[in-house]
Structures are given as C-alpha cells and as structure tokens.
Design an enzyme around this catalytic site. Structure first.
Site, mmCIF file in Angstrom:
data_model
loop_
_atom_site.group_PDB
_atom_site.id
_atom_site.type_symbol
_atom_site.label_atom_id
_atom_site.label_comp_id
_atom_site.label_asym_id
_atom_site.label_seq_id
_atom_site.Cartn_x
_atom_site.Cartn_y
_atom_site.Cartn_z
ATOM 1 N N GLU A 301 0.823 -1.214 0.000
ATOM 2 C CA GLU A 301 0.000 0.000 0.000
ATOM 3 C C GLU A 301 0.857 1.265 0.000
ATOM 4 O OE1 GLU A 301 -2.645 -0.711 3.382
ATOM 5 O OE2 GLU A 301 -4.087 -1.600 2.013
ATOM 6 N N ASP A 374 -8.261 -9.388 4.359
ATOM 7 C CA ASP A 374 -8.049 -8.254 5.261
ATOM 8 C C ASP A 374 -9.108 -8.152 6.357
ATOM 9 O OD1 ASP A 374 -7.089 -5.981 6.381
ATOM 10 O OD2 ASP A 374 -7.783 -4.637 4.821
ATOM 11 N N GLU A 402 -12.506 -2.495 12.384
ATOM 12 C CA GLU A 402 -12.466 -1.769 11.118
ATOM 13 C C GLU A 402 -13.596 -2.181 10.182
ATOM 14 O OE1 GLU A 402 -8.769 -2.200 8.983
ATOM 15 O OE2 GLU A 402 -9.567 -1.205 7.201
HETATM 16 C C1 BDP Z 1 -6.107 -2.300 6.133
HETATM 17 C C2 BDP Z 1 -6.436 -0.932 6.627
HETATM 18 C C3 BDP Z 1 -5.316 0.058 6.472
HETATM 19 C C4 BDP Z 1 -4.050 -0.538 7.060
HETATM 20 C C5 BDP Z 1 -3.759 -1.875 6.405
HETATM 21 C C6 BDP Z 1 -2.596 -2.608 7.034
HETATM 22 O O1 BDP Z 1 -7.573 -0.481 5.922
HETATM 23 O O2 BDP Z 1 -5.690 1.237 7.108
HETATM 24 O O3 BDP Z 1 -2.977 0.322 6.877
HETATM 25 O O4 BDP Z 1 -4.854 -2.724 6.553
HETATM 26 O O5 BDP Z 1 -2.858 -3.549 7.774
HETATM 27 O O6 BDP Z 1 -7.003 -3.154 6.759
HETATM 28 O O7 BDP Z 1 -1.459 -2.287 6.794
#
Ligand code: BDP
Length: 710
Positions: A301, A374, A402
């Site tokens: 990301e 996730d 989340e």
């Molecule tokens: C996702 C989240 C994000 C996190 C990412 C992570 O939406 O905000 O940065 O995982 O775990 O679930 O790095």
C-alpha cells in the site's frame, strides 16, 4: 432539617458513585464487586523478599484484596495462617515445597498458585517478578469470577506465546488509523516531560491479561519516530510500562536511512544503510536497554521496502534483524502485501512469502493477518499458516472493528479469534491448528508471538463501545492461552466489568457469543466479503464503482454477482487459491459440495438456484441469513432492555443507544445488499424476510458521512 441534610448527602454520594462508573476502570470496575461470594478471605499478605523485588506485585495484591473484601489488610514478612504468600522461586522455602523441575518449566512468565496446607496459606510464586505479578492478577481474577475453594487451589500457568503484543496504529499527530475510540492515548507533544496517568493504567490493565509488548505507532510509519527527539519520548513511555513487564517496540519506515538519515537510498545492499541501522539501533538500546524491536510494513500500500531496490522481503528483514540481534531485539515483518495487477488478492501474500521460507534470520517473525484478504467479518485462515515450515509466523488479529461496525456495533470477537486459532492447517497431519503451529509446540522454535491491532483511544471507556473492551480482554487471554474457552472468557469479563448477577451474566454472555455470527449474517454471510464502502469500510456499498480506484479495493471485485450467480471462484477452475492449502483442505474447499457453507462464496461462484444443505436455493438462503442477522440484533436489544436493574445508569444507557444504532444499521445492511443482489437474481424475497424499508436508488445516492464517527 437534619433529615433533609442526610438525604442530600446520600444523594450526592449516590450521584458521585454513579458518576464514577463510566467504563474507565475497564475490567477493574467498582460496580461488580461482590465479596459475599468468596470462600477464601485472607487476613494478610506475606512477602518473602527482603530486596523489594516483588513490591509492585504485593501492592497490586493488597490493593485488589482490600478493594474486593472492603478491608484494609497489610503486608507482613512472616508466613502466618490464612494469608496470601508471595515469593520468588529462588527462595529456599519454595524449593522445599515445590519440585524444582516444576519451577524450571515455568520459564520467565509462568507461575504457580497453590494452597500450602502446612502454612494454611495460598502461595503465589514464579521465577521472575513479572511472573509473580501475573500470578497475583490471576488469583484476583479467580476470586472475582469463580468460586475459589482453597483445597483445590493448585494452578500452574505457562503462557503459550512468548510475545503477546498490541499494535497501535497511532500516528504522531494524535490521530489513530482505523481507531474508533477518540485520539491516541500517546500524547507525543507533551512527552517526555509530562506523563499521562493513562500510561500507568494502560500498563496495569495489560499486565492483568498477560500482554507483554506494545508497538506504539502505526505500521504506516512516520520516519520521525526514529529521530532522537522522539526516541526520548518513547523512552519516557517505556519507563512507565517496564515495571509491568511490557516492552516497547516501534513500527519503522523502511526508507528511514534516506528520509531521516539523509542517505542516498535505503537499499539493503548499501553498506552505509547497514551502518545507519546499526547506529540507530545502538542509540535506541543506549536509551532503552530492554527495547523489543521493530514492526515493518514494507512494499505494501505505497510503503517503501526492499523490493524498491531489487531485493526481497528476506533481505529487508535480515538487514534490520542483524542490527537488532546483538541486543536481543526482534523484527516482526508483515506479510500484508498485495499487488494491484494480480488476479486474486487472496493469493498474493502466499506467493510473495512462501518461496522465502528458510531465508529469514532467527530473530525475525513474519506477522500474518488471520485471513488471506483483510480482517473481514469472516475469512478462512491464511494458507501461509502451516505452509512456511522453517519460518516463525506470528498471527495478527484485529481488535479494532475496522470492518465490523467500528465502535458502534456490539460484536464479541472471541468467537472469531477462536475459529481462526482452532482452524486445522493439516501442516503436520490432523490437529495442526493455527494455534499449535504458531505457538511453537510443533516446530519448537525459540520465538513465538501473536499481535492484536489495538482498539484503544482517549475515550473515557477506552474503546468507544463498552463491549469493545471485551475484545481487548479476550485477545490478551487467548494470547496467553489460545485454547481457553471464549465463552468462559466472556463470562469472566462480564463478571469483572458489568455485573455479578448470575442470570444477568448468562444473558449477556449469550448475546456476546451470538454477536459475531449475527454481524457476519447482516453484513457478509455465506463467505461474502468486502462489501463495505471502499474508503470508510463501514456501511454497505456492494455496488461501489470508483473511477481510478484499485479494482481490488472495490466490492464488485469480491462478490462478482451477475445474472448466473454470486461469489469469487477461487477453486481449481478459477484463481485456484485453494491450491495454497494443504490436503485434505484443497479438495474440501475446491469441491462446491464439500466446501463448508460458511466459506461457500469465498471459494465459489454459485448459481442463484443452487441447492443448499437446508434444501433452500442459494438466493433464498442468502436472504434468510441477512434476516437472521437482523433478528439476532433485535434479540440482543430485548435482552439489554431487561438489564437495567443490574447495570449502572450511564453504561446501561450508552449501550442501549449503541444497540439502537446497530439495529438500524443491520437493517440498512440487509436492505442494501439484498435489494442490490436482487437486481442480478431477479427473484422475490422468500417468506420470513421483512419488507425493505430503504430504497436502492436512494441508498446508492447517499454518501456515507464519516464525520459521524469521530
Ligand atoms: C487495512 C487498513 C489500512 C491498514 C492496512 C494494514 O484499511 O488502514 O494500513 O490494513 O494492515 O485493513 O497495513
């Protein structure tokens, strides 16, 4: 007049008592003390330790006992009858009473609580001060949650995971990524000078459930955390947490040598980069000699990582591991990676990490989220568990909700954690559960750990929802022992936090135990996943299409609904993600008729008229699942309404309001998903499904207002 004054005093007293109970005491709540219950009421606390090493443990014990029994007992140094006796195991008295072999097996954190007949006292002992402290908290918890009978008091507890750690996704500006309980508890701008009382409370409550590590900052890490200025602040926090056995760790940005250190790049091949990390680590340990280590999100990301320089995750992790190794520090390297070009996000972590098995240093653990995508309300376990045989994996669970209604929905995550930890990976034949392959009992690796993404903030009740506290609690208890029964843990938490009334406890625990399944049902039943709006992850937006957004962030990528059916085909005729599991799971998941229905649409694209085990068609079953979710929330509302006599006013009202929101939103979820999927199935809702109160067009137009949650 006198009577009036007395009445006034009584009212003020009552009011101040009520005002105190706002959830800020977590599972040390004053509202659930019931000293009538206890069969064992000690007359004193005895501490055999001239050097004062177990002062903290004895203070906690005294405080706890005096609070529970409303007494004012004191510490003595000679064992007398009916006392609780604290001692480190090195004491020769203890070695006479307890087999030294048994003591050795306790390691550094294990403890023994035993009734010693000849002394007519309860002994709490362990090899370290922290072990004695854990024993004290365990003993106090037992007094409050079970009928303790001195004759059968013979407890030996040794934690299964060595590292039991919280991950804070807290930013240096005080915001919290995916945090729903207010701002960060770390007040960076006031540190190191000012120490908030919350740090002490945090240390104590975490130690009470066995947590022994914390990563202070977000995995999307700001390089500034490694600046000398911030390390001073980190040190100030570490000093508060240390007496409670909690080590501090930091998330680090892989590009730190370049961004913070001014080097040309952050490549693992660059000697200057290696030197920079060594120097930085030395600076940290000079300040914080028991510093735990680093957590890293790399090449994920948008975060920088070793792949930016043609190196692998192993090269990156080993670079940091080598710098930390001389001091006993560790690296927790995250496997949460996915590439926008892949055809199935669920396959990708495995594809990147599995080939690297065996290439990581001994002080590296790979931190893997429970599911392959996730933190969804339900996912099968990540196939990496059990696959990487010579690399220590560390489960990452999410405590903050989340994808499960933030801090608005009552969802007890104990059942989710249990389902995951008890999943059989078949890595070593039958019975190789995720818990067993990660706690190290199969491979006997020297490191083992489990992480939970914290749900903690500055809100009075710490977690936003009073019941969200139970998720922090159950994470800690399972990190200690993943085989504990989560219903028992819910019972324990309720008795310490809300009420001691048996009937009320039973009713509350029942709702907690059903709550996660209810949420799965009203959000993403039968293996559906990621139907939430792509940016906020809160409400339903199964239709969501955003120009320019990554396809693997959009719900349509995951549900793949069309006129034929619904679900992601991960079978051998699709993305073949099933091949990443071990036999017999491969064929079980691959075959639509043997795939467990709770994962059906995770692994298969299934026709609307497919016949389910119940005899219903998929469409009808799906509709009824959504309805079941709503019905269960309604039941929890009915239950809570009967709790008024047992719960203090403020918490009763706050939970009542949250459940009202949850019910409204469960209906919103049901209507949004079913009305939208109906445009593909072209079938009516079966009998038993309530008529929608929302209209699809209006729902599609409505832009979810995130501000409502801050
Ligand atoms: C996702 C989240 C994000 C996190 C990412 C992570 O939406 O905000 O940065 O995982 O775990 O679930 O790095």
């Amino acid at each position: 007049m006198k009577n009036f004054q007395l009445l006034l005093i009584a009212l003020i007293f009552q009011f101040s008592l009520q005002a105190q109970i706002d959830g800020s005491d977590l599972w040390f709540s004053e509202s659930s003390l019931n000293s009538q219950n206890y069969l064992l009421k000690p007359k004193s606390v005895v501490v055999s330790d001239a050097e004062g090493r177990i002062t903290l443990a004895s203070n906690e014990l005294l405080h706890g006992l005096n609070r529970l029994f409303k007494t004012s007992i004191k510490t003595k140094h000679k064992v007398s009858k009916e006392s609780v006796w604290l001692s480190l195991s090195v004491n020769s008295d203890i070695r006479e009473l307890i087999d030294p072999k048994e003591l050795d097996e306790l390691g550094s954190d294990g403890f023994i609580i035993k009734y010693i007949d000849e002394k007519k006292s309860v002994l709490i002992t362990g090899n370290t001060e922290i072990a004695v402290l854990y024993g004290v908290f365990h003993y106090l918890r037992s007094l409050q949650t079970i009928q303790v009978n001195k004759d059968d008091l013979n407890i030996i507890e040794i934690p299964k995971y060595k590292i039991r750690i919280l991950n804070h996704w807290d930013n240096l500006d005080g915001s919290v990524e995916r945090g729903y309980a207010g701002r960060s508890i770390w007040r960076w701008n006031e540190l190191p000078e000012k120490i908030s009382p919350r740090y002490h409370e945090y240390a104590k409550v975490n130690a009470s459930i066995g947590i022994n590590g914390t990563v202070l900052n977000n995995v999307n890490a700001n390089p500034q955390i490694l600046s000398t200025e911030y390390l001073q602040k980190v040190n100030a926090i570490a000093k508060v947490l240390r007496p409670y056995g909690i080590k501090v760790y930091l998330s680090v940005n892989f590009a730190s040598p370049a961004v913070l250190g001014g080097l040309e790049n952050a490549s693992p091949k660059n000697e200057q980069v290696k030197e920079w990390w060594k120097e930085k680590v030395k600076e940290i340990y000079d300040l914080i000699p028991d510093f735990g280590g680093f957590l890293v999100k790399a090449n994920s990301e948008g975060q920088p990582g070793p792949m930016d320089y043609g190196c692998t995750h192993a090269d990156g992790a080993n670079l940091l591991a080598d710098a930390l190794q001389p001091y006993g520090g560790i690296v927790m390297w995250r496997a949460f990676v996915y590439n926008p070009k892949g055809n199935d996000r669920a396959r990708q972590a495995y594809e990147e990490f599995y080939p690297l098995d065996g290439q990581f240093r001994q002080n590296v653990m790979i931190q893997v989220k429970n599911g392959p995508v996730d933190f969804q309300p339900r996912e099968p376990f990540s196939p990496l568990f059990g696959a990487m045989k010579t690399t220590q994996l560390m489960p990452e669970l999410q405590i903050t909700q989340e994808y499960l209604g933030f801090s608005d929905h009552l969802v007890y995550l104990g059942t989710l954690y249990q389902e995951f930890l008890q999943s059989d990976t078949y890595a070593d034949g039958e019975g190789a559960t995720v818990a067993r392959v990660t706690e190290g009992s199969i491979s006997n690796d020297h490191l083992s750990g489990i992480a939970g993404v914290a749900n903690i903030g500055l809100d009075n009740n710490w977690c936003g929802h009073h019941f969200a506290q139970a998720n922090w609690y159950v994470f800690g208890r399972l990190a200690w022992n993943p085989d504990l029964d989560v219903e028992m843990i819910a019972d324990e938490w309720t008795r310490q936090t809300l009420t001691q009334d048996d009937k009320a406890v039973d009713a509350i625990v029942k709702v907690m135990m059903n709550s996660r399944e209810a949420t799965v049902n009203y959000m993403t039943p039968l293996g559906l996943h990621h139907l939430m709006g792509w940016d906020h992850h809160y409400g339903p937006e199964p239709w969501c299409e955003i120009e320019g957004a990554r396809p693997d962030w959009l719900p349509t990528y995951y549900h793949k609904a069309d006129s034929l059916g619904i679900g992601f085909n991960r079978s051998s005729s699709g993305s073949n993600a099933v091949e990443q599991y071990q036999a017999p799971l491969i064929s079980m998941f691959d075959n639509v008729s043997t795939c467990p229905e709770k994962y059906l649409l995770w692994f298969h694209h299934v026709p609307w008229n497919y016949q389910m085990k119940s005899g219903l068609t998929l469409w009808n079953q799906l509709c009824l699942k959504y309805q079941q979710g709503v019905d269960e929330v309604r039941r929890s509302q009915e239950m809570w309404n009967t709790m008024e006599p047992f719960i203090d006013e403020k918490r009763f009202a706050e939970v009542e309001q949250k459940i009202a929101i949850q019910l409204k939103e469960a209906i919103w979820w049901k209507d949004a998903c079913l009305l939208y999927f109906q445009t593909f199935s072209n079938q009516p809702f079966p009998k038993g499904v309530e008529k929608p109160i929302y209209k699809l067009d209006e729902l599609k137009k409505q832009k979810f207002n995130l501000k409502h949650h801050n």
